[in-house]
Scaffold this motif. Structure first.
Motif, PDB file in Angstrom:
ATOM      1  N   ASN A 174       1.658   7.940   6.579  1.00  0.00           N
ATOM      2  CA  ASN A 174       0.819   8.941   7.259  1.00  0.00           C
ATOM      3  C   ASN A 174       0.727  10.276   6.512  1.00  0.00           C
ATOM      4  N   GLY A 175       0.272  10.236   5.281  1.00  0.00           N
ATOM      5  CA  GLY A 175       0.038  11.474   4.538  1.00  0.00           C
ATOM      6  C   GLY A 175       1.206  11.931   3.677  1.00  0.00           C
ATOM      7  N   ARG A 176       2.376  11.308   3.841  1.00  0.00           N
ATOM      8  CA  ARG A 176       3.554  11.775   3.107  1.00  0.00           C
ATOM      9  C   ARG A 176       3.450  11.487   1.607  1.00  0.00           C
ATOM     10  N   SER A 177       2.911  10.312   1.260  1.00  0.00           N
ATOM     11  CA  SER A 177       2.811  10.001  -0.172  1.00  0.00           C
ATOM     12  C   SER A 177       1.836  10.956  -0.865  1.00  0.00           C
ATOM     13  N   GLN A 178       0.872  11.416  -0.086  1.00  0.00           N
ATOM     14  CA  GLN A 178      -0.084  12.390  -0.624  1.00  0.00           C
ATOM     15  C   GLN A 178       0.602  13.729  -0.882  1.00  0.00           C
ATOM     16  N   LEU A 179       1.480  14.132   0.050  1.00  0.00           N
ATOM     17  CA  LEU A 179       2.250  15.365  -0.122  1.00  0.00           C
ATOM     18  C   LEU A 179       3.214  15.215  -1.300  1.00  0.00           C
ATOM     19  N   LEU A 180       3.762  14.004  -1.460  1.00  0.00           N
ATOM     20  CA  LEU A 180       4.678  13.731  -2.575  1.00  0.00           C
ATOM     21  C   LEU A 180       3.965  13.918  -3.916  1.00  0.00           C
ATOM     22  N   ALA A 181       2.680  13.589  -3.935  1.00  0.00           N
ATOM     23  CA  ALA A 181       1.910  13.699  -5.177  1.00  0.00           C
ATOM     24  C   ALA A 181       1.511  15.151  -5.485  1.00  0.00           C
ATOM     25  N   ALA A 211       0.843  -1.201   0.000  1.00  0.00           N
ATOM     26  CA  ALA A 211       0.000   0.000   0.000  1.00  0.00           C
ATOM     27  C   ALA A 211       0.881   1.255   0.000  1.00  0.00           C
ATOM     28  N   VAL A 212       1.910   1.269   0.861  1.00  0.00           N
ATOM     29  CA  VAL A 212       2.791   2.440   0.947  1.00  0.00           C
ATOM     30  C   VAL A 212       3.558   2.617  -0.364  1.00  0.00           C
ATOM     31  N   LEU A 213       4.153   1.519  -0.849  1.00  0.00           N
ATOM     32  CA  LEU A 213       4.962   1.626  -2.069  1.00  0.00           C
ATOM     33  C   LEU A 213       4.130   2.034  -3.280  1.00  0.00           C
ATOM     34  N   ASN A 214       2.897   1.523  -3.353  1.00  0.00           N
ATOM     35  CA  ASN A 214       2.042   1.899  -4.486  1.00  0.00           C
ATOM     36  C   ASN A 214       1.652   3.372  -4.424  1.00  0.00           C
ATOM     37  N   ALA A 215       1.372   3.854  -3.217  1.00  0.00           N
ATOM     38  CA  ALA A 215       1.027   5.269  -3.075  1.00  0.00           C
ATOM     39  C   ALA A 215       2.214   6.142  -3.468  1.00  0.00           C
ATOM     40  N   VAL A 216       3.425   5.724  -3.095  1.00  0.00           N
ATOM     41  CA  VAL A 216       4.631   6.469  -3.457  1.00  0.00           C
ATOM     42  C   VAL A 216       4.818   6.453  -4.971  1.00  0.00           C
ATOM     43  N   ARG A 217       4.659   5.279  -5.572  1.00  0.00           N
ATOM     44  CA  ARG A 217       4.812   5.162  -7.032  1.00  0.00           C
ATOM     45  C   ARG A 217       3.827   6.070  -7.762  1.00  0.00           C
ATOM     46  N   ALA A 218       2.606   6.122  -7.247  1.00  0.00           N
ATOM     47  CA  ALA A 218       1.569   6.916  -7.914  1.00  0.00           C
ATOM     48  C   ALA A 218       1.878   8.407  -7.819  1.00  0.00           C
ATOM     49  N   GLY A 219       2.562   8.822  -6.754  1.00  0.00           N
ATOM     50  CA  GLY A 219       2.723  10.253  -6.526  1.00  0.00           C
ATOM     51  C   GLY A 219       4.092  10.815  -6.817  1.00  0.00           C
ATOM     52  N   LYS A 220       5.078   9.964  -7.059  1.00  0.00           N
ATOM     53  CA  LYS A 220       6.457  10.480  -7.158  1.00  0.00           C
ATOM     54  C   LYS A 220       6.657  11.314  -8.417  1.00  0.00           C
ATOM     55  N   PRO A 221       7.551  12.306  -8.326  1.00  0.00           N
ATOM     56  CA  PRO A 221       7.817  13.153  -9.495  1.00  0.00           C
ATOM     57  C   PRO A 221       8.616  12.394 -10.556  1.00  0.00           C
ATOM     58  N   PRO A 222       8.711  12.952 -11.773  1.00  0.00           N
ATOM     59  CA  PRO A 222       9.506  12.312 -12.830  1.00  0.00           C
ATOM     60  C   PRO A 222      10.962  12.144 -12.377  1.00  0.00           C
ATOM     61  N   LYS A 223      11.605  11.116 -12.885  1.00  0.00           N
ATOM     62  CA  LYS A 223      12.936  10.758 -12.418  1.00  0.00           C
ATOM     63  C   LYS A 223      13.971  11.869 -12.650  1.00  0.00           C
ATOM     64  N   LEU A 224      14.732  12.147 -11.591  1.00  0.00           N
ATOM     65  CA  LEU A 224      15.831  13.110 -11.663  1.00  0.00           C
ATOM     66  C   LEU A 224      17.135  12.353 -11.459  1.00  0.00           C
ATOM     67  N   PRO A 225      18.250  12.860 -12.036  1.00  0.00           N
ATOM     68  CA  PRO A 225      19.504  12.098 -11.934  1.00  0.00           C
ATOM     69  C   PRO A 225      20.088  12.121 -10.523  1.00  0.00           C
ATOM     70  N   LEU A 226      20.829  11.068 -10.175  1.00  0.00           N
ATOM     71  CA  LEU A 226      21.560  11.016  -8.906  1.00  0.00           C
ATOM     72  C   LEU A 226      22.877  11.773  -9.087  1.00  0.00           C
TER      73      LEU A 226
END
Lengths: 188, 452
Positions: free
Chosen positions: B285-292, A5-20
């Motif tokens: 706890n809301g962080r992924s939402q802020l990330l989006a 659940a956490v990883l999917n939410a992160v994947r859905a919201g993360k910005p476009p890839k930036l270089p390291l």
């Protein structure tokens, strides 16, 4: 388990890839890191000693502390058993593996300390270090400390005696950890 | 509903309290300035920190997975919590399994945010905060007012009184050294007895599968070493990719927070000791939402140094409690509205847009711009009070055409000349100030006359 659940939410919201970016490199310094270490150490509340005869210097530091309990010397391998005891110590003597001048910090690992809190719980911490172990920046410090983290579960930078400024920003030395911090440069 | 202005006004009723807070926070800001001046590559470090954070956020799922896998390989039990409730339940379950009746906790803003202490207390397990300042506010049944120095709003007299009540110390001795020793003596026994140590996390290094905790007092290392179980709670944004990235943040953190070149103890935990177990709880706890939220996601770069609060004239004079949120100060004003538009809607307005917070931020979060951006969104989505909406509509009307602006200026100058007292009573500006004498003409008129 919410891993997916956490990883999917992160994947859905993360910005476009930036270089390291490549690892940061600090500007080189030409001056002597040992002198700089000694200077910063005093600012963070530590005491600096240069020992031409190590045993004499250690005795001078620990002698006046007798009222706080026995001294534990962890620089010799035979003491590893003693280190398990939780008896309050006046001073614990350890080897500093890396020194970082810009912070007056030393890397202390748990090799001889079955109970790793000894460098924190004693009255005074005494760290013995060599000239070759001291570098200028924390970046160089991590390059050297990395090897210890590979095979030890615990390691720390210690930069002076424990402190707090929680009451009206007034500096109090000796909060919950050590009240005194000595660095001894071994020259022989 | 009470917002920032009402709570700040409440705080400001006590002039001594305002003076104490202002002085204490400005001391921290001044120390930060001296520390910053001693680092020649400071601006380069800020840029590096910002770039590393931006990259990490863009691959956060990858780094979280890498961290969890390496930590597991190191023998650490990794747990995931989507919200505060799940986090608290995980902690409770572990504490019940360990059969503890009291637990010690070092400073962790995440557990504050999750309201872990009241939750555990409701379930019969009292929590003892072991950071000195946090212990003081806990004894007073208050929330921390600052993320680095929780008792920054109190003076030594108040602290002496609190300790005398709870720890039977001398109420007339307000020497900070004495007060510190009173709290630390009480804590040492509790720390030694506690079977479990709860801590926060400053950095979680993905390639290492280990965590780093920065402290000055020594309470974390004491607690972890004397306990059998270490439970560390971290937000998903605490991840950094490489060990080599760590010094970039560490060189900035303590200098920005207290002005010291580093924290006294920078402790690395990459696995349990032989005779103990270690848990890490990764919390969303809301962080992924802020990330989006692409307008405000940079708030996740924050390393919790408190520099933005120390420099903020609104925080220094309105106090940390006016934010009514676990993270006070300018950064709190960005994170909080993301959680609840109505409850925290007044926070982005508690700012003069002076930009000082953005200047001191060690990871270059453009804080004041994010405040402005929140204002726009809150206004357009109808989360702003009717008073403020009316005022903004009036300003909009006046500023829309030069004619109206000039007319309004003239009206104001005339009113100021005829009835300055009345105007001061009508305007909130006049609450604590005299209005300035009215100039005889506008700048525009003066300029026209003198241009020749």
């Amino acid at each position: 388990m919410s891993r997916d659940a956490v990883l999917n939410a992160v994947r859905a919201g993360k910005p476009p890839k930036l270089p390291l970016p490549p690892p940061y490199s600090a500007p080189e310094r030409a001056d002597d890191p040992v002198a700089e270490f000694a200077r910063i150490l005093t600012i963070v509340g530590g005491h600096w000693h240069v020992a031409t005869d190590l045993a004499t210097t250690l005795a001078e530091i620990t002698g006046p502390l007798a009222e706080h309990g026995p001294v534990l010397d962890c620089t010799s391998a035979e003491t590893s058993e003693v280190a398990k005891s939780a008896t309050p110590r006046s001073a614990v003597i350890v080897d500093g593996r890396v020194g970082v001048a810009e912070m007056g910090a030393v890397w202390v690992g748990p090799t001889l300390l079955a109970r790793s809190y000894l460098p924190v719980v004693c009255h005074a911490l005494v760290v013995v270090i060599t000239r070759e172990a001291i570098v200028h920046s924390l970046h160089e410090g991590y390059a050297r400390a990395a090897q210890y983290l590979e095979d030890e579960p615990y390691g720390m930078w210690i930069a002076g005696p424990s402190k707090t400024a929680d009451i009206e920003k007034t500096l109090v030395i000796g909060a919950q950890g050590t009240a005194a911090h000595h660095i001894v440069l071994k020259t022989c | 509903m009470k917002g920032h202005p009402e709570r700040a006004a409440e705080f400001a009723k006590d002039a001594t309290r305002v003076e104490t807070t202002d002085r204490n926070m400005w001391t921290a800001r001044s120390s930060r300035d001296r520390a910053r001046a001693a680092v020649p590559d400071w601006e380069e470090l800020r840029t590096a920190a910002s770039t590393i954070k931006a990259h990490t956020m863009s691959r956060l799922d990858h780094y979280l997975t890498q961290f969890a896998d390496s930590a597991t390989a190191n023998g650490i039990h990794v747990h995931w919590a989507k919200d505060a409730e799940e986090h608290n339940q995980i902690v409770l379950k572990l504490l019940r399994e360990a059969e503890v009746t009291e637990v010690v906790k070092s400073k962790s803003m995440l557990t504050e945010e999750c309201e872990l202490n009241p939750f555990l207390e409701r379930n019969g397990i009292p929590v003892i905060d072991t950071d000195l300042g946090e212990r003081v506010v806990q004894l007073r049944e208050e929330a921390p007012s600052h993320i680095v120095t929780p008792a920054i709003h109190l003076n030594r007299g108040q602290i002496a009184q609190t300790l005398a009540e709870h720890l039977r110390s001398d109420p007339d001795n307000d020497d900070p050294h004495y007060l510190t020793s009173v709290v630390s003596k009480d804590l040492r026994g509790r720390i030694h007895r506690s079977k479990v140590a709860l801590t926060g996390v400053n950095y979680a290094v993905a390639e290492l599968g280990g965590i780093v905790i920065c402290t000055n007092e020594g309470n974390v290392d004491l607690a972890v070493a004397t306990s059998d179980i270490h439970i560390a709670s971290m937000g998903i944004e605490k991840i950094i990719p490489r060990l080599a990235d760590l010094p970039v943040f560490l060189r900035l953190l303590a200098r920005s927070a207290t002005g010291m070149p580093s924290t006294i103890y920078t402790s690395h935990f990459t696995g349990p000791r032989q005779d103990s177990t270690m848990h890490v709880i990764i919390v969303d706890n809301g962080r992924s939402q802020l990330l989006a939220d692409e307008d405000h996601r940079e708030a996740l770069h924050c390393i919790r140094c408190g520099a933005c609060a120390n420099t903020c004239h609104v925080t220094r004079r309105g106090g940390g409690h006016a934010y009514d949120f676990s993270t006070s100060g300018p950064i709190g004003s960005i994170v909080a509205p993301a959680r609840d538009h109505d409850r925290y809607g007044s926070l982005p307005f508690a700012c003069t847009l002076c930009g000082s917070c953005s200047d001191v931020c060690p990871v270059r979060i453009p804080l004041h711009r994010l405040h402005l951006s929140w204002r726009r969104r809150l206004l357009s989505q109808g989360h702003v009070s009717a008073d403020k909406r009316r005022l903004l509509a009036q300003m909009n009307m006046v500023l829309r055409t030069p004619q109206r602006y000039r007319l309004a200026g003239k009206a104001l100058r005339t009113a100021l000349r005829i009835a300055p007292g009345l105007l001061a009573r009508l305007s909130p500006w006049g609450k604590q100030r005299d209005l300035p004498p009215a100039p005889p003409e506008s700048f525009r008129d003066w300029y026209r006359k003198h241009r020749k």
